[in-house]
Each structure stands twice: as structure tokens, then as C-alpha cells.
Design an enzyme around this catalytic site. Structure first.
Site, short mmCIF file in Angstrom:
data_model
loop_
_atom_site.label_atom_id
_atom_site.label_comp_id
_atom_site.label_asym_id
_atom_site.label_seq_id
_atom_site.Cartn_x
_atom_site.Cartn_y
_atom_site.Cartn_z
N ASN A 87 27.47 -11.43 -14.70
CA ASN A 87 28.82 -11.55 -14.42
C ASN A 87 29.55 -10.68 -15.20
OD1 ASN A 87 27.52 -13.52 -13.01
ND2 ASN A 87 28.80 -15.21 -14.07
N TYR B 199 33.66 -8.97 -15.62
CA TYR B 199 34.87 -8.65 -15.10
C TYR B 199 35.77 -8.00 -15.91
CZ TYR B 199 34.09 -13.02 -12.34
OH TYR B 199 33.61 -13.80 -11.46
N ARG C 90 25.62 -16.79 -2.98
CA ARG C 90 25.55 -17.52 -4.10
C ARG C 90 26.37 -18.73 -4.46
NH1 ARG C 90 27.39 -16.49 -9.83
NH2 ARG C 90 26.48 -18.33 -11.06
N HIS D 102 26.98 -25.13 -12.94
CA HIS D 102 28.09 -24.14 -13.11
C HIS D 102 29.26 -25.07 -13.43
CE1 HIS D 102 29.99 -20.27 -11.27
NE2 HIS D 102 30.93 -21.04 -12.07
N GLU E 296 27.03 -18.62 -17.18
CA GLU E 296 27.87 -18.47 -18.46
C GLU E 296 27.67 -19.26 -19.34
OE1 GLU E 296 31.64 -17.39 -16.70
OE2 GLU E 296 30.89 -15.66 -15.85
N GLU F 90 28.43 -11.81 -10.53
CA GLU F 90 30.01 -12.11 -9.99
C GLU F 90 30.60 -10.59 -10.38
OE1 GLU F 90 31.81 -15.39 -12.14
OE2 GLU F 90 30.05 -16.90 -11.70
#
Ligand code: FCB
Length: 449
Positions: A292, A294, A77, A121, A166, A352
Site C-alpha cells: 500500500n 500513498y 480487494r 482490516h 497495514e 492500495e
């Protein structure tokens, strides 16, 4: 050796983005992006750096693809730099810029690696920012043109596409906190910017679909369960408000429910008039969802904090990564199961997931980053938990392939499976990278270390 196998045809990837790795910012007709401009302002980037050279991937991409091969990745990606393709943001196409991605895609395919491009991005051409940036409706229009140009050129070789990365992070950090460009600190701008990001996704998706009817298109959302920092009623309410901003403000319109009433109420008079036609375009079905993930979000009520009146309050007993992000793999399982049960998402790829740690130096040709391998192992286990609960997860991409320019943190935060010496541009596969290669080979979880 593997305990539980992953589904067959699982996408095993690693992610990067253009400004964070390419360098070569002044080459072959590329124009400034908002990050080039932002990095020039003293004090904006922790170490005073920029993506000017970054990992020099623009020149070293064959070497990087050889590393991907060594790791056994079947997908990569990356993002396409809008200012390389359309230096003015729209209008004249810069052939040399588009040629770079053409070569990259061909070389990936020759290595048996599926290209997974993201169109936007964070690196908006500065000239578009000068015309109002995402506060202007011209941006979704320009994005549709850009998507059309790129998909016409690369569409014969690419099946899976991502439009926008995002929207919440870009909107929140760029317009509410001022940590990202354009550096505004104005909550009142958040709804319009967010809406224009979703509309950019929608119109870009339409353009790609027109050119490639079989394309599988999506957006990449940074999702995180929001928990109350205590069991007080007011903290529970705070967590519901914050969940509105982080998750539902994006998921609800994408899945045909319009913007959540509580979010609209939160912004009061600052909520813009939104046409039904926009909402219909945004609700046009995606073919899969890029997630994504985290860290989990914990909040408490804080009457003096702006808009959502919440303050972050992670429990002090949660371990943290090198960037202080709390680690809780079960929150990834929860994110994935929620998408399945609440939104009926039919196909998810974790686009991600990863962590920065203070890595030790290179010894005997490797970097002993056991903490990262452990982090990734535990999060892959969380993905397996979701799969066992019936969630369709079709792939997983580690952030990141390489250590790179981590936005406002500069080069201090290293997320790579592969270490980069920024002086020499030498790459070193870390222990986490070697471990990930074993997982891919087995198509199953193997113990870290
Ligand atoms: C995400 C971004 C990505 C990277 C990681 C650490 O928010 O999409 O570019 O910076 O965080």
C-alpha cells in the site's frame, strides 16, 4: 492509444474494507467492532460519524459488482468483517455472517472478477479488545481460528488471500498516537502489538495453507521511502531511524532477518522477549507481497519527539492531495525497486494507491475529478518504471472503489473512483473511474482527461 503495455494477466483491481463500506452493523448477528465502539466516543471522528450506514454495501453489493463490471475490473480487494463471522471473536460461528461473503464471492466470480479478500482490516471484534486486544497473545490464536473458518468455507473459490492489513498503521495510530482505536498513546506498547500483528499474519497463513495448499497468501504493508528533510547528518540519521519503524520493522522479520537491531535499540527496555519459534513462523515465506503506497516520508531530527526522535518535514514545494499528503510518484518506483533489490521479493501487487480530493458535485451524470485521474496516471507510470527496471509487479488496486468512511476523518475524505451520495446512496462513476476503465481495456497507460 496506449503508450506502454502492462504485463499480460495483470491484476486490475480496486480496494475497499468492510467497516468502511458495509454498514448494516447490527444486522444478521454481527457484533461490535472496535470501530463501532470508538466512533461512539465524542470527538474521535472528525465529522462525528461512524460506519453504521457507510455505503450500505451489505445490501447494495449486487449494484456495486455491476459497477465493477462496468469499469472492467478483473479483481476486487475487500475485507471480511471478523465480528460478522465470529461475534465473540472466537467460538460460535455466525452462519448468516459467513453466508454474506459466500454470496459476495459467488457474485464476483459470476461477473468474472477475482475475489481478493483480506481477513483483518482494522475491525477487531470489541470483545477481543476487552480481553486485551493486540497486547494479548490470544489475538494471534483467535486469528488462526478465524482464518481456518473462513478459508474452509471460501477456499474452494479463492486463490489469493491477504491476512492482515497495514500492521504499522494500526499499531502506530492505535497505540502510539491514539487516533485509531484503542486510542492509546503509549510508545512502549508498539513493539508487542506489532509483533502480535505479524504473528497473527503468520498463524492465519498457516491455517489457510493447511486448508488450501495452492493458495497464494500474503500480508499488506504500508510502505514509504523515508528521506531526510535536510542534508544535515542528524537528519540523515533520523531518516534511518524512521525507516526502521515504517519499513524494516515489518519487512526484515517477514524476510527472515529478525527485527532490525536499531529498532530494538530504539525501544530499549520496552522491547519484549521474542521466541525464535515466533520469528520462524513470521519468516515463513509469503507467496507475494501486498504494497500500500500513498506518500513519501520526510523527517528531521527532533530530540523531544518520543522514541524515534523524528518529526515529519515534507518539502514545502511538493504538491499535496486533499488530505495534505505529499505527492511524489517516484517514491512508489523506489519502494518497488527496493523490495526487488534488498529483499528479493518475487511478486508484488500494489494493493492500495489513491488520493482524496475535494471533488466537485455531480454534473451531467459524472464527477469531474481530473486531479485524481492525474494522480493515478502518474503513479501507474511509476509502476511501469519499476517494471522496466526488472521488478515483478503483478497487479494494481486503486484505493478506493467507492467514496467511504475514512476512519478518523469520517466521510470528509473521498477516495473513490465512484462517488457516493450518502443521503440517497446513489453511486456516480467519476471521470477517474472512466479513465481507469480505459487503462484496463487497453492494458496500458492512457493520458488522463
Ligand atoms: C490506508 C487504509 C485504508 C484507507 C487508506 C486511505 O491506510 O488501509 O483503509 O483508509 O489508507
Amino acid at each position: 492509444m496506449a503508450s506502454t503495455p502492462f504485463p499480460s494477466d495483470f491484476i486490475w483491481g480496486a480496494s475497499t474494507s468492510a467497516y468502511q463500506i458495509e454498514g448494516a452493523v447490527r444486522e444478521d448477528g454481527r457484533s461490535d467492532s472496535i470501530w463501532d465502539t470508538f466512533c461512539r466516543v465524542p470527538g474521535r471522528i472528525a465529522d462525528g460519524s461512524s460506519g453504521r450506514f457507510a455505503c450500505d454495501h451489505y445490501h447494495r453489493y449486487p449494484e456495486d459488482i455491476a459497477i465493477m463490471r462496468e469499469l472492467g475490473l478483473n479483481a476486487y480487494r475487500f475485507s471480511i468483517a471478523w465480528p460478522r463471522v465470529l461475534p465473540k471473536g472466537w467460538g460460535t460461528v455466525n452462519k448468516a455472517g459467513l453466508d454474506f461473503y459466500d454470496r459476495l464471492v459467488d457474485e464476483l466470480l459470476a461477473a468474472g472478477i477475482q475475489p481478493l479478500p483480506t481477513l483483518f482490516h482494522f475491525d477487531l471484534p470489541s470483545r477481543l479488545e476487552n480481553k486485551g486486544g493486540f497486547l494479548s497473545r490470544d489475538i494471534p490464536k483467535a486469528m488462526a481460528e478465524y482464518a481456518d473458518i473462513v478459508s474452509r468455507r471460501l477456499g474452494d473459490r479463492i486463490e489469493r488471500w491477504m491476512t492482515v492489513n497495514e500492521p504499522w498503521i494500526f499499531t502506530y495510530l492505535g497505540y502510539a498516537l491514539g487516533i485509531f482505536p484503542p486510542g492509546h498513546q503509549n510508545w512502549a506498547e508498539v513493539p508487542l502489538v506489532g509483533h502480535h500483528m505479524l504473528l497473527s499474519h503468520a498463524w492465519a497463513m498457516q491455517a489457510i495453507r493447511t486448508n488450501i495448499p495452492d493458495a497464494k497468501i500474503t500480508i499488506g504493508l504500508p510502505l514509504s521511502p523515508v528521506y531526510p528533510g535536510s542534508d544535515h547528518e542528524r537528519d540523515l540519521e533520523a531518516s534511518i531511524r524512521q525507516d526502521g519503524l515504517v519499513n524494516r520493522m515489518w519487512l526484515d522479520p517477514l524476510y527472515g532477518r529478525g527485527y532490525p537491531a536499531e529498532v530494538v535499540e530504539l525501544f530499549g527496555d520496552d522491547w519484549p522477549e521474542i521466541d525464535q519459534a515466533d520469528l520462524d513462523a513470521i519468516a515463513s515465506p509469503v507467496d507475494w507481497l501486498g504494497v500500500n503506497y500513498y506518500f513519501p516520508t520526510y523527517v528531521v531530527d527532533d530530540p523531544v519527539a518520543p522514541v524515534s526522535m523524528t518529526r515529519e518535514a515534507p518539502p514545502s514545494n511538493l504538491p499535496v492531495t486533499g488530505t495534505g499528503w505529499p505527492m511524489q510518484p517516484s517514491a512508489l518506483t523506489e519502494t518497488l525497486t527496493r523490495l526487488h533489490t534488498e529483499y528479493g521479493v518475487a511478486s508484488i501487487v500494489v494493493t492500495e494507491n489513491g488520493a482524496a480530493f475535494d471533488d466537485p458535485p455531480v454534473v451531467n451524470g459524472t464527477i469531474d475529478d481530473q486531479q485524481r485521474a492525474r494522480f493515478l496516471h502518474d503513479h501507474l507510470e511509476a509502476v511501469l518504471d519499476a517494471i522496466e527496471q526488472g521488478v515483478r509487479v503483478d497487479g494494481y488496486c486503486v484505493w478506493s472503489l467507492l467514496d467511504n468512511f475514512e476512519w478518523a476523518s469520517g466521510y470528509n475524505a473521498r477516495f473513490g473512483l465512484v462517488g457516493v451520495d450518502y443521503e440517497t446512496q446513489e453511486r456516480t462513476i467519476k471521470q477517474s473511474g472512466r479513465w481507469y476503465a480505459k487503462v484496463i481495456e487497453e492494458n496500458g497507460l492512457v493520458p488522463p482527461g
